[in-house]
Structure formats: structure tokens, C-alpha cells
Write an enzyme that holds these catalytic residues in place. Structure first.
Site, short mmCIF file in Angstrom:
data_model
loop_
_atom_site.label_atom_id
_atom_site.label_comp_id
_atom_site.label_asym_id
_atom_site.label_seq_id
_atom_site.Cartn_x
_atom_site.Cartn_y
_atom_site.Cartn_z
N LYS A 45 -25.62 -1.83 -55.28
CA LYS A 45 -25.39 -2.52 -54.32
C LYS A 45 -23.79 -3.16 -54.42
O LYS A 45 -23.43 -3.27 -53.41
CB LYS A 45 -26.32 -4.20 -54.57
CG LYS A 45 -27.59 -3.83 -54.76
CD LYS A 45 -28.43 -5.13 -54.80
CE LYS A 45 -28.07 -5.87 -56.53
NZ LYS A 45 -28.58 -5.15 -57.63
N ARG B 206 -31.86 -14.50 -56.61
CA ARG B 206 -32.59 -13.68 -57.69
C ARG B 206 -33.74 -14.32 -58.19
O ARG B 206 -34.39 -13.73 -58.85
CB ARG B 206 -31.58 -13.28 -58.79
CG ARG B 206 -30.66 -12.15 -58.83
CD ARG B 206 -29.84 -12.29 -60.01
NE ARG B 206 -29.37 -11.04 -60.81
CZ ARG B 206 -28.29 -10.36 -60.57
NH1 ARG B 206 -27.36 -11.03 -59.55
NH2 ARG B 206 -28.06 -9.29 -61.07
N ARG C 230 -18.91 -3.55 -69.28
CA ARG C 230 -19.43 -4.97 -69.27
C ARG C 230 -20.47 -5.26 -70.50
O ARG C 230 -21.09 -4.54 -70.76
CB ARG C 230 -20.00 -5.33 -68.18
CG ARG C 230 -19.35 -5.47 -66.91
CD ARG C 230 -20.06 -5.54 -65.69
NE ARG C 230 -21.39 -6.41 -65.54
CZ ARG C 230 -21.87 -6.40 -64.43
NH1 ARG C 230 -21.75 -5.88 -63.19
NH2 ARG C 230 -23.15 -7.23 -64.45
P1 AMP Z 1 -24.39 -8.74 -61.36
O1 AMP Z 1 -23.04 -8.54 -61.30
O2 AMP Z 1 -25.12 -8.99 -60.00
O3 AMP Z 1 -25.23 -7.77 -61.93
O4 AMP Z 1 -24.59 -10.33 -62.39
C1 AMP Z 1 -24.41 -10.15 -63.47
C2 AMP Z 1 -24.88 -11.40 -64.24
O5 AMP Z 1 -24.43 -12.46 -63.65
C3 AMP Z 1 -26.52 -11.46 -64.03
O6 AMP Z 1 -27.24 -10.28 -65.14
C4 AMP Z 1 -26.94 -12.64 -64.33
O7 AMP Z 1 -26.86 -13.28 -65.50
C5 AMP Z 1 -25.79 -13.43 -63.55
N1 AMP Z 1 -26.05 -13.74 -62.15
C6 AMP Z 1 -25.43 -13.09 -61.03
N2 AMP Z 1 -26.13 -13.68 -60.01
C7 AMP Z 1 -27.11 -14.55 -60.28
C8 AMP Z 1 -28.18 -15.26 -59.68
N3 AMP Z 1 -27.94 -15.13 -58.17
N4 AMP Z 1 -28.86 -15.74 -60.38
C9 AMP Z 1 -28.82 -16.10 -61.73
N5 AMP Z 1 -28.11 -15.29 -62.60
C10 AMP Z 1 -26.88 -14.43 -61.82
#
Ligand code: AMP
Length: 215
Positions: free
Chosen positions: A13, A88, A160
Site C-alpha cells: 500500500k 484499521r 523498522r
Molecule cells: P504502517 O506504517 O501503516 O504499517 O503503521 C505502522 C504502525 O503504526 C502500525 O503497526 C500501528 O502500530 C500504527 N498505526 C498506523 N496506523 C494505525 C491505525 N489506523 N490505527 C492504529 N494504529 C496504527
């Protein structure tokens, strides 16, 4: 265009979001990027979010909803947006519906990226990210021009914390429990389009452009 990119972590994504947002001239809002920025700048929000993120869990709904409310109130969001990584949870999705309906707006499409779990784990474990400009690379399939250096801002790339093997499995379980129900949620609203996330970046981009150009 008001679109959501939905799917498990590592499905591509984020890799597609910038170019697609640029193509359709809308802003990209990626909650993960916003939270990582907060962590890097050690803001109150970042400090609150860090432990949840490092453990592969979700940051509490009120924190991410606050971020989204702020972004969607900006004038740039009026002409459309692409949401990457939000919502999410069902509570987040309900809140998004409320925010939009207050502005007499609704979502056009939810693109659900589909990919095998084996390929997801391969992509996540080989992912290298730029801590400064958030660009994403992969050691095999999207290598930077110079080893471990960001092509765009020349910062050193990092793996990360949440892309470490032990955290990947927790993130996938959290996705299945808390985020996957959104597939049926949006299918029920008849705005869900499934997208084959396999293949290289340009294959997926072509499929996306096709999916987003249609009705
Ligand atoms: P991502 O870069 O989208 O994989 O997000 C990294 C981390 O940020 C996730 O594993 C969650 O811990 C947190 N995170 C990002 N978006 C959300 C969301 N909409 N709701 C809750 N936690 C989020």
C-alpha cells in the site's frame, strides 16, 4: 477521489500510495507515517504511540482518529484524499463515516490489496525504510541505488523495529483480528474492489490505475 488502501502490512500500500496520490492530485494521509514522524520528533503523541508500534500492536483509536480529524479538516483534503493504513478498526471506520457525512461527503472506493502470506513476510522482512523522508525499499526487489542509502534524501536506511521477524507475526495476527473485518464492512457498502498485489511495483501500479479510473 476519496479512497482507502486496505490490506495487511507489507502488501504494498505504502509503496504505491505516493505515486497514486500524485497521479490523481489528492493528498495522501498515512497514519503510520504521521505516527513515525511523531516518534522521531518525540512529540507527546509520538511518545504515546511508540510502545504500541514497537510491539506490533495498534495505537489507540482516539490517537489516530485525532490525527485523521486534523488532516481531513485541512483545505487540501477538500478535493479528495488517499488514506493509507487508516481505518484499521471498525470503530475507526465508523468515525470516518461520521466525519465525512458531516461534510456531506462519502468514500468512492476501498481498494483491498490481496497477497499470499509467504510473500507478505518476504516483503516485510526485506523492507528498508528511510527514517527521514519515509521512502520504502526492499533489499531484493526495490534495492536503493547505493547500499542502505535513500535514493531521494541520501539518509541511511533502517529496518523498522516493527519489521523484525518476531514482530511481523504479531502484526499479521492484529491485522486478522482487528482490521480484516473491514473487508466485509466495506463490501457491504458496495465500495470494495479487490486488487491483486502480486508482481512488481509497476504491475501493481497499472492494475491500480485501472481500478481507480473505472466507475
Ligand atoms: P504502517 O506504517 O501503516 O504499517 O503503521 C505502522 C504502525 O503504526 C502500525 O503497526 C500501528 O502500530 C500504527 N498505526 C498506523 N496506523 C494505525 C491505525 N489506523 N490505527 C492504529 N494504529 C496504527
Amino acid at each position: 477521489m476519496r479512497v482507502i488502501f486496505l490490506g495487511p502490512p507489507g502488501v504494498g500500500k505504502g509503496t504505491q500510495a505516493d505515486a497514486i496520490a500524485k497521479h490523481f492530485q489528492v493528498i495522501k494521509i498515512a497514519t503510520g507515517d504521521l505516527l513515525r514522524e511523531g516518534v522521531a520528533k518525540r512529540t507527546a503523541l509520538g511518545l504515546k504511540a511508540k510502545s504500541f508500534m514497537d510491539a506490533g500492536g495498534l495505537v489507540p483509536d482516539d490517537v489516530v482518529i485525532g490525527l485523521i480529524e486534523e488532516k481531513l479538516s485541512l483545505p487540501e483534503s477538500e478535493s479528495g484524499f488517499l488514506l493509507d493504513g487508516f481505518p484499521r478498526t471498525v470503530a475507526q471506520a465508523d468515525k470516518l463515516t461520521d466525519i465525512l457525512s458531516q461534510k456531506s461527503q462519502s468514500l468512492n472506493k476501498v481498494i483491498y490489496f490481496v497477497l499470499s502470506e509467504i510473500e507478505i513476510v518476504r516483503r516485510l522482512s526485506g523492507r528498508r525504510s528511510c527514517p527521514k523522508c519515509q521512502a520504502v525499499f526492499h533489499v531484493e526487489s526495490i534495492p536503493p541505488k547505493e547500499l542502505n542509502v535513500c535514493d531521494f534524501c541520501l539518509s541511511d536506511l533502517v529496518q523498522r523495529n516493527d519489521d523484525m521477524p518476531e514482530t511481523i507475526q504479531s502484526r499479521l495476527s492484529v491485522y486478522k483480528e482487528q482490521t480484516a473485518p473491514l473487508i466485509e464492512y466495506y463490501r457491504g457498502k458496495k465500495i470494495l474492489s479487490e486488487l491483486d498485489g502480486s508482481g512488481d511495483v509497476s504491475d501493481v501500479r497499472e492494475r491500480l490505475l485501472l481500478a481507480l479510473s473505472g466507475p
